[in-house]
Write a protein that holds these residues in place. Structure first.
Motif, PDB file in Angstrom:
ATOM      1  N   SER A  52       1.003  -0.866   0.196  1.00 61.69           N
ATOM      2  CA  SER A  52       0.015   0.209  -0.017  1.00 61.69           C
ATOM      3  C   SER A  52       1.207   0.988   0.073  1.00 61.69           C
ATOM      4  O   SER A  52       1.153   2.105  -0.963  1.00 61.69           O
ATOM      5  N   GLU A  53       1.736   1.127   0.851  1.00 63.67           N
ATOM      6  CA  GLU A  53       2.360   2.635   0.995  1.00 63.67           C
ATOM      7  C   GLU A  53       3.835   2.838  -0.200  1.00 63.67           C
ATOM      8  O   GLU A  53       3.810   3.975  -0.859  1.00 63.67           O
TER       9      GLU A  53
ATOM     10  N   ARG B  53      -1.799   5.931  -5.623  1.00 64.77           N
ATOM     11  CA  ARG B  53      -1.628   6.177  -3.693  1.00 64.77           C
ATOM     12  C   ARG B  53      -1.458   7.744  -3.349  1.00 64.77           C
ATOM     13  O   ARG B  53      -1.712   8.584  -3.318  1.00 64.77           O
TER      14      ARG B  53
ATOM     15  N   LEU C 162      -3.452  10.902  -3.101  1.00 65.98           N
ATOM     16  CA  LEU C 162      -4.200  11.122  -1.817  1.00 65.98           C
ATOM     17  C   LEU C 162      -4.238  12.584  -1.251  1.00 65.98           C
ATOM     18  O   LEU C 162      -5.352  12.745  -1.230  1.00 65.98           O
TER      19      LEU C 162
ATOM     20  N   GLU D  67      -7.319   2.333  -1.655  1.00 66.54           N
ATOM     21  CA  GLU D  67      -6.819   3.311  -0.761  1.00 66.54           C
ATOM     22  C   GLU D  67      -8.413   4.457  -0.490  1.00 66.54           C
ATOM     23  O   GLU D  67      -9.458   3.943  -1.415  1.00 66.54           O
TER      24      GLU D  67
ATOM     25  N   ILE E 190     -10.076  -1.687   2.537  1.00 65.24           N
ATOM     26  CA  ILE E 190      -8.380  -1.337   1.377  1.00 65.24           C
ATOM     27  C   ILE E 190      -7.899  -3.114   0.590  1.00 65.24           C
ATOM     28  O   ILE E 190      -8.103  -4.056   1.670  1.00 65.24           O
TER      29      ILE E 190
END
Length: 167
Positions: A75-76, A81, A85, A113, A127
């Protein structure tokens, strides 16, 4: 499966069982996969030792917390994303509603997200959750903007019946 390692494929088959079930016994895994008992036992022992599976006091297995670490890393590290964001936050602030970011993966949409709004009524999404392209507003937005031929082929394949407007 020309270039796939059979042992890895079998181990992933075991792990994929947990996509639909929270806990499984060794017997459940043997029954669901049809693999030999000794093979399943050896793979499960290795997966447990490596942290991919956890076993409770009743001998039931669940995915290990290591998957949480991997999931967070994935995810990071998603560039989309990171880019989306701040835009999602601005949109949420403007409309005071939840904002979701999804990506297409084959014939499905995957939530990568979400930012909650402050409204008391909320739609549950998670998610990593997958959804068919015809299910839900987010996924349908992807379906809507597919090239016409691709969209028509998808609709025909899923045998969706168009809903007449104004009825």
């Amino acid at each position: 499966m020309e270039h796939k390692n059979k042992t890895v494929v079998k181990a992933m088959t075991l792990l994929n069982l947990f996509l639909a079930r929270e806990r499984l016994s060794l017997g459940d895994m043997i029954e669901l996969t049809g693999m030999p008992k000794t093979s399943v036992y050896r793979m499960v022992c290795s997966l447990e030792e490596m942290g991919f599976l956890d076993r409770d006091e009743n001998g039931m297995y669940a995915l290990g917390l290591l998957f949480l670490q991997y999931g967070h890393l994935v995810s990071e590290r998603l560039d989309i994303r990171k880019i989306a964001l701040p835009i999602m936050e601005d949109l949420r602030d403007d409309v005071d509603e939840a904002v979701h970011l999804i990506v297409r993966q084959g014939n499905e949409a995957m939530y990568i997200e979400k930012i909650e709004g402050t409204q008391t009524v909320r739609l549950y999404t998670a998610i990593g959750r997958r959804s068919p392209l015809y299910a839900g507003a987010c996924a349908r937005s992807i379906l809507t903007f597919l090239p016409e031929e691709e969209r028509d082929a998808y609709i025909k394949k899923t045998e969706l019946v168009p809903i007449a407007s104004g009825t």
